[in-house]
Design a protein around this motif. Structure first.
Motif: not given
Length: 610
Positions: A62, A65-66, A453
């Motif tokens: 997570l 992707y952030g 994210v």
């Protein structure tokens, strides 16, 4: 004279010690039918280390992707006063779909893991699916790429892999620990906080050197290295010994019984043949013994148990056998003579005593039957059989059955299963603990997703002069400071009496942290607010386990997991797809969820304990 209070205390201690000695694990048995005790250590700690390393790298996806979203936004260009939204970059679909699929498939994956009982294969299969999803998402790391199909399938693969490997990890830990199970589970649940502290530094450095797709592929390769640790997943040695010992014991018992049965049958058949040959030779060659005439006439055949025993036969029977007449025959048509009402005369002649062939007997001649009364014919009554159950309504059809077709065993089994599931769901919906667990699960899952994210691009939105490396170091510092407090949760007692108020306190801290992130632009304050939010989510995740165990009083694990995960997945999917929210709105939503959860737990902490 002893104090009565001390005496009562000693008696209470004796009763408690006596109660503790009644555990099945302390019972010594010659066979493992009760079940052996897990070793609570040894090879099990290697399993825990492997699970910790897996949970350091995979849940931190997570955060990956952030930072990838932040890199794509910076490369595209962004005005200072423009507010960022969650769907500005299409790759944001991957973490959302991954979380939703993981929630929906956790109960099914747990059932598959228990059915197949292949821990190494299941763990590696889930890891491969996770890596496939991460690598597939590398094709849409740019802000201009809007390939929804690729992102959706990336999220599906990653979600299936996380659910499969995660459930296999939870199940296999219970095979190696019992007394120290709570400690092992808390260590594993604390691992994602360590990943949130280490992974941002690694990904931030990679983002300053490589492009977004290369960073995602490198991280996929790093996640793939978990195969070296997940290969240690295997069934405990004591389970293998029990299965092997029990199987060998049963096989030897069956083989011994077969040998005894077959040998007895062969021996008995041989003895019977020898006795027949001996009897025939003795009857034809030797005269009848004198004591045979003195025996009672009702004793037709007598066998002695001694070896080489001879058969003593009545002279009449012996005479009949000598003229080739069997003692028992199935053809007795000659027994019935025309007009003779005496069916069973004492003069046998050539007729036999027992018959099953009454072809020559006239059934309609009732006058020839003597000695008993012929039963009346039931053919007339059997033409219109009466039903056992009838309908009791006024408009019911005459002679109509309530149950026209009998219930088959399969139908009965399915009906019983449906009734059991209905009762389970009813008890679950009537239990307040289920709603508390579902609410805490929703609050924790949503907060973790938003914090991983959305937090990196939000920091850059509030401080545009920061680069990716400074953002990643700030995130690592915030999670690292929270880790110092999270480690205290590991040493908490197994049974926390005030779980409700403790969860309420953690949720209050999380509400303050998430709301503070939306207000301040200072780097130091962002570290403090993120520390509170990270500590709250990690502590709530650790406390989910005892609360989850307390919901199993009236219903089973599958119902609890399936219902709560479905509720959380539906909420996240509806919330994320209903509107294109701003980043600050996401944190405000998380703060509201934390506040509602804290109020519910605090209000229900005053209820009467069951």
């Amino acid at each position: 004279m002893e104090n009565p209070t001390l005496t009562d205390a000693r008696q209470t201690d004796r009763v408690e010690n006596r109660t503790e000695d009644l555990h099945l694990d302390r019972v010594v048995a010659s066979q493992p039918e009760i079940g052996p005790t897990p070793p609570d250590g040894g090879y099990g700690w290697l399993i825990v280390v492997s699970a910790v390393i897996y949970h350091i790298t995979v849940p931190a996806v997570l955060t990956l992707y952030g930072l990838i979203i932040l890199k794509a936004i910076r490369e595209e260009g962004h005005e200072k006063e423009e507010l960022l939204k969650i769907w500005d970059v299409d790759i944001a679909l991957v973490p959302v779909i991954m979380v939703v699929i993981r929630l929906l498939l956790e109960s099914w994956c747990r059932a598959i893991v228990k059915i197949f009982n292949m821990p190494r294969f299941m763990a590696l299969a889930g890891l491969c699916l996770t890596v496939a999803g991460i690598l597939l998402s590398s094709y849409s790391t740019d802000a201009t790429t809007n390939d929804h199909i690729v992102n959706i399938f990336s999220g599906i693969f990653a979600g299936i892999g996380c659910a499969l490997t995660g459930q296999q990890t939870e199940v296999i830990i219970t095979h190696f620990f019992r007394e120290k199970l709570t400690m092992a589970q808390r260590i594993v649940r604390m691992a994602p906080s360590v990943g949130n502290c280490l992974i941002p530094i690694l990904v931030g450095y990679l983002c300053t050197v490589y492009t977004g797709d290369i960073v995602v592929m490198i991280y996929g390769a790093i996640v793939m290295q978990n195969c070296l640790f997940l290969a240690s997943y295997t069934r405990p040695i004591y389970i293998e010994k029990v299965i092997r010992h029990t199987y060998n014991m049963l096989r030897e018992a069956v083989e011994d019984e077969d040998e005894v049965i077959f040998s007895n049958q062969a021996r008995v058949s041989n003895e019977r043949q020898q006795s027949r040959q001996t009897n025939n030779s003795s009857i034809n060659n030797e005269p009848l013994p004198s004591n045979a005439q003195e025996d009672d006439g009702t004793d037709v055949v007598v066998f002695k148990s001694n070896k080489n025993a001879k058969e003593i036969i009545d002279p009449v029977i012996q005479h009949r056998e000598n003229i080739n007449q069997a003692r028992f025959s199935s053809d007795f048509t000659s027994m019935v003579e025309g007009g003779n009402t005496n069916r069973f005369s004492s003069d046998f002649g050539n007729s036999n005593r027992f018959s099953s062939n009454f072809g020559s007997l006239e059934i309609g001649d009732y006058e020839r039957v003597t000695g008993y009364q012929e039963l009346a014919s039931i053919e007339n009554d059997s033409q219109n059989p009466q039903p056992l159950y009838r309908e009791t309504t006024v408009e019911a059809v005459q002679n109509n059955l309530v149950f026209a077709v009998e219930m088959t065993p399969g139908t009965a089994r399915r009906t019983a299963s449906m009734k059991k599931n209905f009762i389970t769901i009813t008890n679950m919906l009537l239990d307040v603990n289920f709603y508390l667990y579902a609410l805490l699960h929703l609050c924790t899952t949503f907060s973790i997703m938003i914090l991983g994210v959305v937090f990196p691009p939000l920091i850059w939105e509030q401080n545009p002069n920061m680069n990716i490396w400074s953002v990643s170091t700030l995130i690592a510092a915030a999670h690292g400071s929270a880790l110092c407090f999270i480690m205290l949760c590991v040493v908490l007692p197994k049974s926390i009496n005030e779980k409700a108020r403790l969860c309420a306190a953690f949720c209050v801290a999380g509400a303050v942290g998430f709301y503070g992130i939306t207000l301040s632009n200072s780097k130091s304050l962002l570290v403090v607010w993120c520390m509170l939010a990270s500590f709250s989510t990690a502590a709530s995740s650790i406390l989910e386990q005892p609360l989850y165990n307390s919901t199993l009083n009236d219903f089973d694990t599958t119902a609890t997991m399936t219902a709560s995960n479905t509720v959380v997945a539906i909420f996240i999917m509806i919330w994320s797809l209903s509107f294109n929210y701003e980043y600050k709105t996401c944190f405000l939503t998380a703060s509201v969820l934390q506040t509602v959860t804290a109020c519910m737990f605090f209000a229900l902490s005053f209820r009467r304990r069951r």
